[in-house]
Design a protein around this motif. Structure first.
Motif, PDB file in Angstrom:
ATOM      1  N   TYR A  33      60.845 -15.703 -55.864  1.00 10.88           N
ATOM      2  CA  TYR A  33      62.159 -16.364 -55.765  1.00 10.88           C
ATOM      3  C   TYR A  33      61.963 -17.896 -55.187  1.00 10.88           C
ATOM      4  CZ  TYR A  33      64.047 -11.638 -56.016  1.00 10.88           C
ATOM      5  OH  TYR A  33      64.157 -10.299 -56.594  1.00 10.88           O
ATOM      6  N   TYR A  35      64.401 -20.614 -52.918  1.00  9.96           N
ATOM      7  CA  TYR A  35      65.617 -20.984 -52.305  1.00  9.96           C
ATOM      8  C   TYR A  35      65.535 -22.497 -52.121  1.00  9.96           C
ATOM      9  CZ  TYR A  35      66.554 -16.210 -52.199  1.00  9.96           C
ATOM     10  OH  TYR A  35      67.199 -14.763 -52.444  1.00  9.96           O
ATOM     11  N   SER A  45      70.136 -19.588 -53.424  1.00 11.20           N
ATOM     12  CA  SER A  45      69.295 -18.958 -54.563  1.00 11.20           C
ATOM     13  C   SER A  45      69.075 -19.942 -55.631  1.00 11.20           C
ATOM     14  CB  SER A  45      69.848 -17.724 -55.056  1.00 11.20           C
ATOM     15  OG  SER A  45      68.792 -17.442 -55.894  1.00 11.20           O
ATOM     16  N   VAL A  48      65.022 -16.769 -59.850  1.00  9.79           N
ATOM     17  CA  VAL A  48      64.299 -15.460 -59.810  1.00  9.79           C
ATOM     18  C   VAL A  48      63.514 -15.521 -60.867  1.00  9.79           C
ATOM     19  CG1 VAL A  48      64.380 -13.148 -59.655  1.00  9.79           C
ATOM     20  CG2 VAL A  48      66.361 -14.517 -58.512  1.00  9.79           C
TER      21      VAL A  48
ATOM     22  N   GLY B 102      68.975 -11.552 -57.065  1.00  6.97           N
ATOM     23  CA  GLY B 102      68.366 -12.386 -55.902  1.00  6.97           C
ATOM     24  C   GLY B 102      69.033 -11.858 -54.628  1.00  6.97           C
TER      25      GLY B 102
END
Lengths: 109, 114
Positions: A33, A35, A45, A48, B102
């Motif tokens: 991930y 961020y 976010s 992914v 997420g």
């Protein structure tokens, strides 16, 4: 022990330039991930990445994942001031995210 | 709710006092996480709840820290006998089941121990 390393830790770049943030990790995983965190704010976010060779793009940001090299990259194209923030990568393992130390990105006009 | 809600947003406490931090996850998110972010540092995992399973407490830094999650929803992180090194932003995140989703983070609680 799962370790996640980001580099650089700090990055100042001029508007309009391209650059890449690197995220290396120590153990196999198929889920990574990215961020973004603005000063005093929580984490937002960005991407992914679920499989080897995954590439995702949103605006001037593009993220990729190479599970064989245990490497993810976040590429910034033609940077603009609004992209100034701290960027974290997070590796999924043992049912939780382990984060890198973050890259503080400053875009200079 | 629409997002992960944390309260209070700021907390100043005296050294030695106990504090409780609250997290309301997104409805339907079965996984809930607590992280700690010290000034200028990365995120340190504290504890993880998944449904009705026993929580993963492996990140709690000392026995002064504890957390519970009631009814699979709201979670409370308790710090007893606070110390100055506990000063940090405490972030809660939740995630819906299934791969590829997420983690949604709350806005955090900034704890200052004086």
């Amino acid at each position: 022990e799962l370790k996640v390393e980001q580099n650089p830790l700090f990055l100042s770049m001029q508007e309009g330039k391209n650059y890449t943030i690197y995220c290396n990790y120590s153990t196999t995983s198929d889920r990574l991930y990215w961020y973004r965190q603005d000063p005093g704010k929580s984490l937002e976010s960005l991407f992914v990445l679920l499989s080897n060779g995954a590439v995702k793009q949103e605006g001037r940001l593009m993220a990729s994942l190479d599970t064989k090299a245990r490497l993810s990259t976040l590429h910034i194209t033609a940077a603009v001031h609004d992209l100034s923030a701290t960027y974290f990568c997070g590796l999924y393992g043992n049912e939780k995210l382990t984060f890198g130390t973050g890259t503080r990105l400053t875009i200079i006009p | 709710g629409a997002g992960v809600s944390q309260s209070p947003s700021n907390k100043v406490t005296e050294k030695g006092k106990d504090v409780e931090l609250r997290c309301d996850p997104i409805s339907g998110h079965t996984a809930l996480y607590w992280y700690r972010q010290s000034l200028g540092q990365g995120l340190e995992f504290l504890i993880y709840f998944q449904g009705n399973s026993a929580p993963d407490k492996s990140g709690l830094p000392s026995d002064r820290f504890s957390a519970e999650r009631t009814g699979g929803s709201v979670s409370t992180l308790t710090i007893q006998r606070t110390q100055q090194e506990d000063s940090a932003v405490y972030l809660c995140a939740s995630r819906r089941p299934g791969q590829g989703y997420g983690y949604t983070f709350g806005s955090g609680t900034r704890l200052t121990v004086v």
